[in-house]
Design a protein around this motif. Structure first.
Motif, PDB file in Angstrom:
ATOM      1  N   GLN A   1      -4.877  -6.414  -2.094  1.00 49.65           N
ATOM      2  CA  GLN A   1      -4.130  -6.590  -3.205  1.00 49.65           C
ATOM      3  C   GLN A   1      -2.997  -7.095  -2.482  1.00 49.65           C
ATOM      4  N   LYS A   2      -2.355  -6.432  -1.714  1.00 45.54           N
ATOM      5  CA  LYS A   2      -1.032  -6.711  -1.142  1.00 45.54           C
ATOM      6  C   LYS A   2      -1.160  -8.209  -0.410  1.00 45.54           C
ATOM      7  N   ARG A   3      -2.372  -8.383   0.370  1.00 40.23           N
ATOM      8  CA  ARG A   3      -2.231  -9.531   1.200  1.00 40.23           C
ATOM      9  C   ARG A   3      -2.286 -10.857   0.123  1.00 40.23           C
ATOM     10  N   ILE A   4      -2.878 -10.477  -0.801  1.00 42.25           N
ATOM     11  CA  ILE A   4      -3.063 -11.754  -1.992  1.00 42.25           C
ATOM     12  C   ILE A   4      -1.517 -11.775  -2.476  1.00 42.25           C
ATOM     13  N   ALA A   5      -0.967 -11.017  -2.702  1.00 42.98           N
ATOM     14  CA  ALA A   5       0.343 -10.768  -3.280  1.00 42.98           C
ATOM     15  C   ALA A   5       1.440 -11.678  -2.347  1.00 42.98           C
ATOM     16  N   ASP A   6       1.193 -11.050  -1.147  1.00 46.00           N
ATOM     17  CA  ASP A   6       2.043 -11.802  -0.015  1.00 46.00           C
ATOM     18  C   ASP A   6       1.898 -13.230   0.391  1.00 46.00           C
ATOM     19  N   GLY A   7       0.621 -13.786  -0.204  1.00 43.16           N
ATOM     20  CA  GLY A   7       0.046 -15.071   0.288  1.00 43.16           C
ATOM     21  C   GLY A   7      -0.639 -15.249   1.495  1.00 43.16           C
ATOM     22  N   LYS A   8      -1.029 -14.060   2.087  1.00 39.20           N
ATOM     23  CA  LYS A   8      -1.801 -14.046   3.313  1.00 39.20           C
ATOM     24  C   LYS A   8      -3.135 -14.375   2.933  1.00 39.20           C
ATOM     25  N   LEU A   9      -3.807 -14.030   1.732  1.00 39.05           N
ATOM     26  CA  LEU A   9      -5.038 -14.358   1.423  1.00 39.05           C
ATOM     27  C   LEU A   9      -5.002 -15.212   0.038  1.00 39.05           C
ATOM     28  N   SER A  10      -5.642 -16.245  -0.153  1.00 40.44           N
ATOM     29  CA  SER A  10      -5.340 -17.130  -1.312  1.00 40.44           C
ATOM     30  C   SER A  10      -6.306 -16.548  -2.198  1.00 40.44           C
ATOM     31  N   ASN A  11      -5.799 -16.490  -3.468  1.00 41.68           N
ATOM     32  CA  ASN A  11      -6.288 -16.245  -4.688  1.00 41.68           C
ATOM     33  C   ASN A  11      -7.019 -17.138  -5.289  1.00 41.68           C
ATOM     34  N   ALA A  12      -8.568 -17.128  -5.202  1.00 42.05           N
ATOM     35  CA  ALA A  12      -9.224 -18.289  -5.906  1.00 42.05           C
ATOM     36  C   ALA A  12      -9.295 -17.860  -7.333  1.00 42.05           C
ATOM     37  N   GLY A  13      -9.126 -16.826  -7.739  1.00 41.10           N
ATOM     38  CA  GLY A  13      -9.214 -16.492  -9.107  1.00 41.10           C
ATOM     39  C   GLY A  13      -7.950 -16.791 -10.049  1.00 41.10           C
TER      40      GLY A  13
END
Length: 101
Positions: free
Chosen positions: A65-77
């Motif tokens: 969740q943090k990696r998505i919030a930090d932009g380290k993982l792209s949110n595809a949803g």
């Protein structure tokens, strides 16, 4: 051997079958390779929940969740329903390994 290597090997086999006059076998091998490549694309583009991504990465739910919030993982949803494409996990795993070293 990766699955993409297997598809390439089947295409090479198809060329060999065609060269030896086995047109039907060549088409069958090309069909198998195309089916495998299609499956690989679908698998790689599959959108995972945070929980599924956490399991594949070996991380906690909150870490993903943090990696998505930090932009380290792209949110595809959507923001309210985040998803991660499986193919994006590969790059993230490599980034995590570099950080660990």
């Amino acid at each position: 051997m990766k699955l993409t290597d297997l598809a390439a090997a089947w295409r090479d086999e198809a060329d060999l079958f065609a060269k030896r006059g086995q047109g039907e076998m060549a088409e069958m091998a090309r069909s198998f390779a195309a089916d495998l490549e299609h499956w690989i694309r679908l698998h790689d583009l599959q959108q995972l929940t945070i929980r599924e991504a956490a399991e594949e990465l070996g991380l906690s739910y909150s870490a993903v969740q943090k990696r998505i919030a930090d932009g380290k993982l792209s949110n595809a949803g959507r923001k309210s329903r985040p998803r991660v494409r499986r193919c994006d996990l590969v790059g993230d795993v490599l980034a995590l390994r570099v950080q660990a070293d």
